[in-house]
Design an enzyme around this catalytic site. Sequence first.
Site, PDB file in Angstrom:
ATOM      1  N   LYS A  55      13.669  62.475  -9.384  1.00 12.43           N
ATOM      2  CA  LYS A  55      13.050  61.196  -9.032  1.00 12.43           C
ATOM      3  C   LYS A  55      13.054  60.222 -10.202  1.00 12.43           C
ATOM      4  O   LYS A  55      12.149  59.404 -10.352  1.00 12.43           O
ATOM      5  CB  LYS A  55      11.622  61.397  -8.510  1.00 12.43           C
ATOM      6  CG  LYS A  55      11.476  62.461  -7.439  1.00 12.43           C
ATOM      7  CD  LYS A  55      12.545  62.379  -6.359  1.00 12.43           C
ATOM      8  CE  LYS A  55      12.400  61.143  -5.489  1.00 12.43           C
ATOM      9  NZ  LYS A  55      13.438  61.121  -4.406  1.00 12.43           N
ATOM     10  N   SER A  56      14.115  60.293 -11.005  1.00 11.23           N
ATOM     11  CA  SER A  56      14.265  59.364 -12.134  1.00 11.23           C
ATOM     12  C   SER A  56      15.289  58.274 -11.858  1.00 11.23           C
ATOM     13  O   SER A  56      15.838  57.672 -12.777  1.00 11.23           O
ATOM     14  CB  SER A  56      14.672  60.138 -13.403  1.00 11.23           C
ATOM     15  OG  SER A  56      13.674  61.039 -13.796  1.00 11.23           O
ATOM     16  N   GLY A  57      15.564  58.037 -10.579  1.00 12.74           N
ATOM     17  CA  GLY A  57      16.553  57.015 -10.226  1.00 12.74           C
ATOM     18  C   GLY A  57      17.965  57.570 -10.162  1.00 12.74           C
ATOM     19  O   GLY A  57      18.925  56.820 -10.334  1.00 12.74           O
ATOM     20  N   THR A  58      18.088  58.857  -9.875  1.00 13.84           N
ATOM     21  CA  THR A  58      19.394  59.509  -9.870  1.00 13.84           C
ATOM     22  C   THR A  58      20.350  58.874  -8.867  1.00 13.84           C
ATOM     23  O   THR A  58      21.520  58.629  -9.182  1.00 13.84           O
ATOM     24  CB  THR A  58      19.242  61.006  -9.534  1.00 13.84           C
ATOM     25  OG1 THR A  58      18.117  61.539 -10.230  1.00 13.84           O
ATOM     26  CG2 THR A  58      20.488  61.767  -9.912  1.00 13.84           C
ATOM     27  N   HIS A 111      19.719  68.439 -12.490  1.00 14.43           N
ATOM     28  CA  HIS A 111      18.341  68.180 -12.926  1.00 14.43           C
ATOM     29  C   HIS A 111      17.884  69.210 -13.955  1.00 14.43           C
ATOM     30  O   HIS A 111      16.725  69.189 -14.366  1.00 14.43           O
ATOM     31  CB  HIS A 111      17.390  68.224 -11.726  1.00 14.43           C
ATOM     32  CG  HIS A 111      17.622  67.144 -10.715  1.00 14.43           C
ATOM     33  ND1 HIS A 111      17.687  65.804 -11.057  1.00 14.43           N
ATOM     34  CD2 HIS A 111      17.797  67.205  -9.366  1.00 14.43           C
ATOM     35  CE1 HIS A 111      17.891  65.087  -9.961  1.00 14.43           C
ATOM     36  NE2 HIS A 111      17.961  65.907  -8.934  1.00 14.43           N
ATOM     37  N   ARG A 133      12.687  58.180 -16.773  1.00  9.03           N
ATOM     38  CA  ARG A 133      11.881  57.203 -16.045  1.00  9.03           C
ATOM     39  C   ARG A 133      10.417  57.341 -16.443  1.00  9.03           C
ATOM     40  O   ARG A 133       9.937  58.448 -16.695  1.00  9.03           O
ATOM     41  CB  ARG A 133      12.025  57.422 -14.535  1.00  9.03           C
ATOM     42  CG  ARG A 133      11.311  56.373 -13.683  1.00  9.03           C
ATOM     43  CD  ARG A 133      11.461  56.690 -12.208  1.00  9.03           C
ATOM     44  NE  ARG A 133      10.904  55.630 -11.373  1.00  9.03           N
ATOM     45  CZ  ARG A 133      10.833  55.678 -10.044  1.00  9.03           C
ATOM     46  NH1 ARG A 133      11.293  56.748  -9.405  1.00  9.03           N
ATOM     47  NH2 ARG A 133      10.321  54.685  -9.364  1.00  9.03           N
ATOM     48  N   SER A 141       6.702  58.962  -6.972  1.00 11.88           N
ATOM     49  CA  SER A 141       7.898  59.201  -6.175  1.00 11.88           C
ATOM     50  C   SER A 141       8.091  60.689  -5.900  1.00 11.88           C
ATOM     51  O   SER A 141       8.465  61.085  -4.791  1.00 11.88           O
ATOM     52  CB  SER A 141       9.120  58.643  -6.913  1.00 11.88           C
ATOM     53  OG  SER A 141      10.296  58.818  -6.153  1.00 11.88           O
ATOM     54  N   TYR A 196      15.377  54.184 -16.982  1.00  9.58           N
ATOM     55  CA  TYR A 196      15.383  53.602 -15.647  1.00  9.58           C
ATOM     56  C   TYR A 196      14.893  52.157 -15.667  1.00  9.58           C
ATOM     57  O   TYR A 196      15.438  51.283 -14.985  1.00  9.58           O
ATOM     58  CB  TYR A 196      14.498  54.455 -14.736  1.00  9.58           C
ATOM     59  CG  TYR A 196      14.290  53.912 -13.346  1.00  9.58           C
ATOM     60  CD1 TYR A 196      15.204  54.178 -12.335  1.00  9.58           C
ATOM     61  CD2 TYR A 196      13.166  53.149 -13.034  1.00  9.58           C
ATOM     62  CE1 TYR A 196      15.013  53.697 -11.046  1.00  9.58           C
ATOM     63  CE2 TYR A 196      12.969  52.661 -11.759  1.00  9.58           C
ATOM     64  CZ  TYR A 196      13.888  52.935 -10.765  1.00  9.58           C
ATOM     65  OH  TYR A 196      13.697  52.442  -9.504  1.00  9.58           O
TER      66      TYR A 196
END
Length: 265
Positions: A55-58, A111, A133, A141, A196
């Site tokens: 959930k780091s903007g992948t 990940h 992020r 998120s 991010y």
Amino acid sequence: MAESEAETPSTPCEFESKYFEYNGVRLPPFCRGKMEEIANFPVRDSDVWIVTYPKSGTGLLQEVVYLVSQGADPDEIGLMNIDEQLPVLEYPQPGLDIIKELTSPRLIKSHLPYRFLPSDLHNGNSKVIYMARNPKDLVVSYYQFHRSLRTMSYRGTFQEFCRRFMNDKLGYGSWFEHVQEFWEHHMDANVLFLKYEDMHKDLATMVEQLVRFLGVSYDKAQLESMVEHCHQLIDQCCNAEALPVGRGMFKTHSKTLPGEVANNF
């Protein structure tokens, strides 16, 4: 303080069964039995790896990287399933055997913490793009993701989820250690460390960083077109991912991170 049974979700045993521990790090069940094979996974010099804590903007980063690295037409990308073009190393599908046979240049995601990635990556083979992020947004998120994913069966409160996050009780272990490990290698020639938030602050500069790091070249008009398309992707992502809970409630222990990183979130 460690989380007590009273503070766990309504189905703690069921939720706990979703993970297993490997060398002190809690990992998803599909990683079980394959960590040694992952460590020995053959890396190619032409590979491009995207690594993030979940959930780091992948999803957004992979589209930007694909666009930059492949010189693809933005309209064509809109019709593609990008996930199929960038498999996740440790996921059950398509699996390690299939990824090994992909045509070069391969674009691969993961990940996993730095220490668990293929040893060839530690030796400087291939390019690694890491994106971190702000954990205050990430944890919201990640919470929403766990709530929506039927297989996780998470029904705890956001406050309970934050306690899990802070006590390293979620898949892929500690966010703090995950970021710290990559930050320690951010000066390596084969590693590009991104944030991010910079996608929103200065997207053009980030795209230029990617262009230089990946060793590709575009004329001014092509670069401007690429940046504009990336802006559109970000707008779509922001509209899709609301952050309705928890903002301002979660406090990070920034002292556990290098000051240069912590002060820029």
